[in-house]
Design a protein around this motif. Structure first.
Motif, PDB file in Angstrom:
ATOM      1  N   LYS A  21      41.729  49.473 -20.660  1.00 20.41           N
ATOM      2  CA  LYS A  21      40.968  49.095 -19.523  1.00 20.41           C
ATOM      3  C   LYS A  21      41.694  48.276 -18.739  1.00 20.41           C
ATOM      4  O   LYS A  21      42.141  47.410 -19.124  1.00 20.41           O
ATOM      5  CB  LYS A  21      39.387  49.090 -19.743  1.00 20.41           C
ATOM      6  CG  LYS A  21      38.623  49.980 -20.586  1.00 20.41           C
ATOM      7  CD  LYS A  21      37.269  49.722 -20.548  1.00 20.41           C
ATOM      8  CE  LYS A  21      36.486  51.012 -21.074  1.00 20.41           C
ATOM      9  NZ  LYS A  21      34.925  50.776 -20.940  1.00 20.41           N
ATOM     10  N   GLU A  49      38.146  47.787 -14.454  1.00 17.31           N
ATOM     11  CA  GLU A  49      37.147  48.511 -15.345  1.00 17.31           C
ATOM     12  C   GLU A  49      36.382  47.427 -16.035  1.00 17.31           C
ATOM     13  O   GLU A  49      35.148  47.829 -16.243  1.00 17.31           O
ATOM     14  CB  GLU A  49      37.908  49.393 -16.068  1.00 17.31           C
ATOM     15  CG  GLU A  49      38.647  50.719 -15.121  1.00 17.31           C
ATOM     16  CD  GLU A  49      39.645  51.674 -16.079  1.00 17.31           C
ATOM     17  OE1 GLU A  49      39.497  52.874 -15.720  1.00 17.31           O
ATOM     18  OE2 GLU A  49      40.136  51.162 -17.102  1.00 17.31           O
ATOM     19  N   LEU A  50      37.028  46.746 -16.751  1.00 21.39           N
ATOM     20  CA  LEU A  50      36.290  45.533 -17.493  1.00 21.39           C
ATOM     21  C   LEU A  50      35.182  44.963 -16.624  1.00 21.39           C
ATOM     22  O   LEU A  50      34.012  44.672 -17.110  1.00 21.39           O
ATOM     23  CB  LEU A  50      37.322  44.624 -18.335  1.00 21.39           C
ATOM     24  CG  LEU A  50      38.160  45.022 -19.090  1.00 21.39           C
ATOM     25  CD1 LEU A  50      39.128  43.916 -19.527  1.00 21.39           C
ATOM     26  CD2 LEU A  50      37.229  45.482 -20.406  1.00 21.39           C
ATOM     27  N   VAL A  55      33.642  45.928 -13.926  1.00 19.59           N
ATOM     28  CA  VAL A  55      32.385  47.159 -13.590  1.00 19.59           C
ATOM     29  C   VAL A  55      31.943  47.089 -14.760  1.00 19.59           C
ATOM     30  O   VAL A  55      30.298  47.147 -14.676  1.00 19.59           O
ATOM     31  CB  VAL A  55      33.292  48.174 -13.248  1.00 19.59           C
ATOM     32  CG1 VAL A  55      32.040  49.236 -13.080  1.00 19.59           C
ATOM     33  CG2 VAL A  55      33.904  48.448 -12.040  1.00 19.59           C
ATOM     34  N   ASP A  56      32.325  47.400 -15.980  1.00 20.19           N
ATOM     35  CA  ASP A  56      31.576  47.401 -17.233  1.00 20.19           C
ATOM     36  C   ASP A  56      30.587  46.245 -17.351  1.00 20.19           C
ATOM     37  O   ASP A  56      29.327  46.433 -17.927  1.00 20.19           O
ATOM     38  CB  ASP A  56      32.447  47.572 -18.413  1.00 20.19           C
ATOM     39  CG  ASP A  56      33.216  49.079 -18.460  1.00 20.19           C
ATOM     40  OD1 ASP A  56      32.416  49.801 -17.761  1.00 20.19           O
ATOM     41  OD2 ASP A  56      34.077  49.231 -19.224  1.00 20.19           O
ATOM     42  N   GLN A  57      31.151  44.817 -17.268  1.00 17.70           N
ATOM     43  CA  GLN A  57      30.523  43.592 -17.411  1.00 17.70           C
ATOM     44  C   GLN A  57      29.264  43.458 -16.391  1.00 17.70           C
ATOM     45  O   GLN A  57      28.102  43.186 -16.719  1.00 17.70           O
ATOM     46  CB  GLN A  57      31.271  42.502 -17.149  1.00 17.70           C
ATOM     47  CG  GLN A  57      32.311  42.452 -18.657  1.00 17.70           C
ATOM     48  CD  GLN A  57      33.115  41.365 -18.375  1.00 17.70           C
ATOM     49  OE1 GLN A  57      33.311  40.738 -17.224  1.00 17.70           O
ATOM     50  NE2 GLN A  57      34.055  41.009 -19.478  1.00 17.70           N
ATOM     51  N   ARG A  58      29.636  43.973 -15.159  1.00 15.55           N
ATOM     52  CA  ARG A  58      28.569  43.903 -14.047  1.00 15.55           C
ATOM     53  C   ARG A  58      27.403  44.827 -14.463  1.00 15.55           C
ATOM     54  O   ARG A  58      26.199  44.368 -14.358  1.00 15.55           O
ATOM     55  CB  ARG A  58      29.081  44.133 -12.703  1.00 15.55           C
ATOM     56  CG  ARG A  58      28.185  43.936 -11.732  1.00 15.55           C
ATOM     57  CD  ARG A  58      28.839  44.320 -10.280  1.00 15.55           C
ATOM     58  NE  ARG A  58      30.263  43.711 -10.310  1.00 15.55           N
ATOM     59  CZ  ARG A  58      31.177  44.459 -10.008  1.00 15.55           C
ATOM     60  NH1 ARG A  58      31.089  45.831  -9.734  1.00 15.55           N
ATOM     61  NH2 ARG A  58      32.639  44.207  -9.826  1.00 15.55           N
ATOM     62  N   GLN A  59      27.581  46.014 -14.908  1.00 12.80           N
ATOM     63  CA  GLN A  59      26.746  47.004 -15.058  1.00 12.80           C
ATOM     64  C   GLN A  59      25.923  46.596 -16.519  1.00 12.80           C
ATOM     65  O   GLN A  59      24.754  46.655 -16.376  1.00 12.80           O
ATOM     66  CB  GLN A  59      27.318  48.184 -15.434  1.00 12.80           C
ATOM     67  CG  GLN A  59      27.731  49.067 -14.193  1.00 12.80           C
ATOM     68  CD  GLN A  59      28.663  50.185 -14.372  1.00 12.80           C
ATOM     69  OE1 GLN A  59      28.859  50.588 -15.516  1.00 12.80           O
ATOM     70  NE2 GLN A  59      28.652  51.262 -13.463  1.00 12.80           N
ATOM     71  N   SER A  60      26.548  45.962 -17.456  1.00 11.54           N
ATOM     72  CA  SER A  60      25.641  45.506 -18.620  1.00 11.54           C
ATOM     73  C   SER A  60      24.763  44.301 -18.175  1.00 11.54           C
ATOM     74  O   SER A  60      23.528  44.392 -18.528  1.00 11.54           O
ATOM     75  CB  SER A  60      26.774  45.214 -19.581  1.00 11.54           C
ATOM     76  OG  SER A  60      26.015  44.513 -20.741  1.00 11.54           O
TER      77      SER A  60
END
Length: 85
Positions: free
Chosen positions: A12, A16-17, A19-24
Motif C-alpha cells: 500500500k 492508502e495507509l 486513509v486506512d488509519q483515518r477511517q479506523s
C-alpha cells in the motif's frame, strides 16, 4: 507441471495507509461516542426523564398546550394512477 504461486499484492502507498488509519480512527471514535451515550442512558443522565427533572418547574396537566397533529395521508401520483388502470 509445477504449481504456480499466486502473485503478491502490491504494498500500500503512504496515502492508502493514511486513509486506512483515518477511517479506523473515525470508526473507533464513533464507537466510543455510542458507548458513552449508552452508558449515560443507563445511568439516567440522558433521556426524557432527566431532561424534565432538571427544570425544577412542574406544570399542571391542564396547562400543557395541546397541538393538533396533522396526519399525512398517502395519495398516489398521477403516473401511478395511469399505470394501475
Amino acid at each position: 507441471m509445477g504449481f504456480m504461486k499466486r502473485p503478491k499484492a502490491p504494498k500500500k502507498t503512504a496515502q492508502e495507509l493514511a486513509v486506512d488509519q483515518r477511517q479506523s480512527r473515525m470508526i473507533d471514535e464513533e464507537i466510543a461516542e455510542g458507548e458513552k451515550r449508552l452508558k449515560a442512558v443507563a445511568r439516567g443522565k440522558l433521556g426524557a426523564s432527566s431532561l424534565l427533572a432538571g427544570t425544577g418547574k412542574t406544570k399542571a396537566p391542564g396547562a400543557i398546550a395541546k397541538t393538533s397533529v396533522k396526519k399525512k395521508s398517502y395519495t398516489p401520483s398521477s403516473s401511478m394512477k395511469a399505470r394501475d388502470r
